[in-house]
Design an enzyme around this catalytic site. Sequence first.
Site, PDB file in Angstrom:
ATOM      1  N   LYS A  39      31.804  24.695  32.547  1.00  0.00           N
ATOM      2  CA  LYS A  39      30.870  25.568  33.199  1.00  0.00           C
ATOM      3  C   LYS A  39      31.504  26.018  34.760  1.00  0.00           C
ATOM      4  O   LYS A  39      32.108  25.308  35.167  1.00  0.00           O
ATOM      5  CB  LYS A  39      29.736  24.442  33.730  1.00  0.00           C
ATOM      6  CG  LYS A  39      28.798  24.828  34.875  1.00  0.00           C
ATOM      7  CD  LYS A  39      27.817  23.761  34.810  1.00  0.00           C
ATOM      8  CE  LYS A  39      26.787  24.315  36.199  1.00  0.00           C
ATOM      9  NZ  LYS A  39      26.376  23.223  36.987  1.00  0.00           N
ATOM     10  N   LYS A  94      33.780  21.250  35.294  1.00  0.00           N
ATOM     11  CA  LYS A  94      32.863  21.816  36.148  1.00  0.00           C
ATOM     12  C   LYS A  94      33.463  22.446  37.560  1.00  0.00           C
ATOM     13  O   LYS A  94      34.133  21.704  38.183  1.00  0.00           O
ATOM     14  CB  LYS A  94      31.737  21.243  36.530  1.00  0.00           C
ATOM     15  CG  LYS A  94      30.695  21.794  37.481  1.00  0.00           C
ATOM     16  CD  LYS A  94      29.598  20.745  37.746  1.00  0.00           C
ATOM     17  CE  LYS A  94      28.630  21.648  38.548  1.00  0.00           C
ATOM     18  NZ  LYS A  94      27.363  20.691  38.737  1.00  0.00           N
TER      19      LYS A  94
HETATM   20  C1  PBG Z   1      23.623  20.070  39.920  1.00  0.00           C
HETATM   21  C2  PBG Z   1      23.683  21.051  39.012  1.00  0.00           C
HETATM   22  C3  PBG Z   1      24.119  22.540  39.298  1.00  0.00           C
HETATM   23  C4  PBG Z   1      24.024  23.373  38.282  1.00  0.00           C
HETATM   24  C5  PBG Z   1      23.861  22.262  37.144  1.00  0.00           C
HETATM   25  N1  PBG Z   1      23.521  21.157  37.608  1.00  0.00           N
HETATM   26  C6  PBG Z   1      24.357  22.909  40.884  1.00  0.00           C
HETATM   27  C7  PBG Z   1      25.552  22.899  41.558  1.00  0.00           C
HETATM   28  O1  PBG Z   1      26.482  22.132  40.968  1.00  0.00           O
HETATM   29  O2  PBG Z   1      25.706  23.156  42.700  1.00  0.00           O
HETATM   30  C8  PBG Z   1      24.338  24.989  38.124  1.00  0.00           C
HETATM   31  C9  PBG Z   1      23.577  25.484  36.971  1.00  0.00           C
HETATM   32  C10 PBG Z   1      23.246  26.910  37.236  1.00  0.00           C
HETATM   33  O3  PBG Z   1      23.856  27.383  38.043  1.00  0.00           O
HETATM   34  O4  PBG Z   1      22.463  27.339  36.363  1.00  0.00           O
HETATM   35  N2  PBG Z   1      25.036  19.294  40.046  1.00  0.00           N
HETATM   36 ZN    ZN Z   2      24.787  17.900  42.123  1.00  0.00          ZN
END
Ligand code: PBG
Ligand code: ZN
Length: 327
Positions: free
Chosen positions: A250, A197
């Site tokens: 992601k 991520k």
């Molecule tokens: C929470 C989380 C996020 C997303 C999924 N789980 C946001 C982040 O890490 O700031 C993003 C999902 C999206 O942008 O569709 N940690």
């Molecule tokens: Zn988070």
Amino acid sequence: MGIIINNRPRRLRKSAIIRDAVAEIRLSKNQFIYPYFVTKGKNIKHPIAAMPGIHHFSPDELVKDVENALQLGINKVLLFGVGDAKHKDGHSAHDHIGSVPTAIRRLKAEFGQDIHISTDVCVCAYTTHGHCGILANEHVLNDPTLDILARMALTHAEAGADMVAPSDMMDGRVGVIRQLLDKEGFSQVPIMSYSVKYASHYYGPFREAADSSPQKGDRRGYQMDFRSTRESLREIALDEAEGADILMVKPALAYLDIIHQVRQQTDLPVACYNVSGEYSMLKYAASQGLVNERGMVMENMYAFTRAGANLIITYHAKDILANKWLP
Ligand code: PBG
Ligand code: ZN
């Protein structure tokens, strides 16, 4: 006399029938996971301005919407909690009567095994500071955060979740969640880890939807740096060793190379998250008549699959199925 060309790839592009016959990549509705934002209360179906077509749902309205989604062929959802009480340590993330556990129980009472429910496991929507863990001196503490993540995952499993998906990027969290789930009798609940991520600008619309923006600073101290490639292989190796069942990359669109690389390295199923910024960009461009929405959405879905994703988490899933965009 005439030009001699032995090989003419265009021969197999001549008609729709032959193109369909030789197409390498097949897409199926079974690949899609549809995200939902759930909140407490009743009769709530609020549009999220930053994400055209996406809403906040209270459990009663969620049931109606999921019934619709099931009819379209969407049988996997990923739940995010919004609007629960925020505390410094994020402890309402493991409240049994929180938005997500409540929504899980409602959906399971209504649809049972017909719906597969995954839940996002992270505290950023439950902390006053909006970070994905316990904060001390503007630094997110790794090990002290693990306990609350594991408790959150357990709370979801106890409510009936079919799979948990930790998105916090703390080191060691998959192992700690696995241990607690096993100890409490949930050895059959898989973990889909947000293994790779990146700290991405493409999460912007989501943070408005989930009310989970960091009040100060950013997430670069725990999410990955987009200048790094090989680190993704270290991340997936760790998650595999800790017991992850599905590995996620992601975002998706700007990270097709990473999806491909992860696919080469692992024998586990690979998921990608077609995130909010990717979705909203396309929806806004389409609403202005700048692009062909169907064409662009499907091109992206094939690209994710071509890169090696088995599962696609996407806000487009409903549009794809409702409009019958799959062949
Ligand atoms: C929470 C989380 C996020 C997303 C999924 N789980 C946001 C982040 O890490 O700031 C993003 C999902 C999206 O942008 O569709 N940690
Ligand atoms: Zn988070």
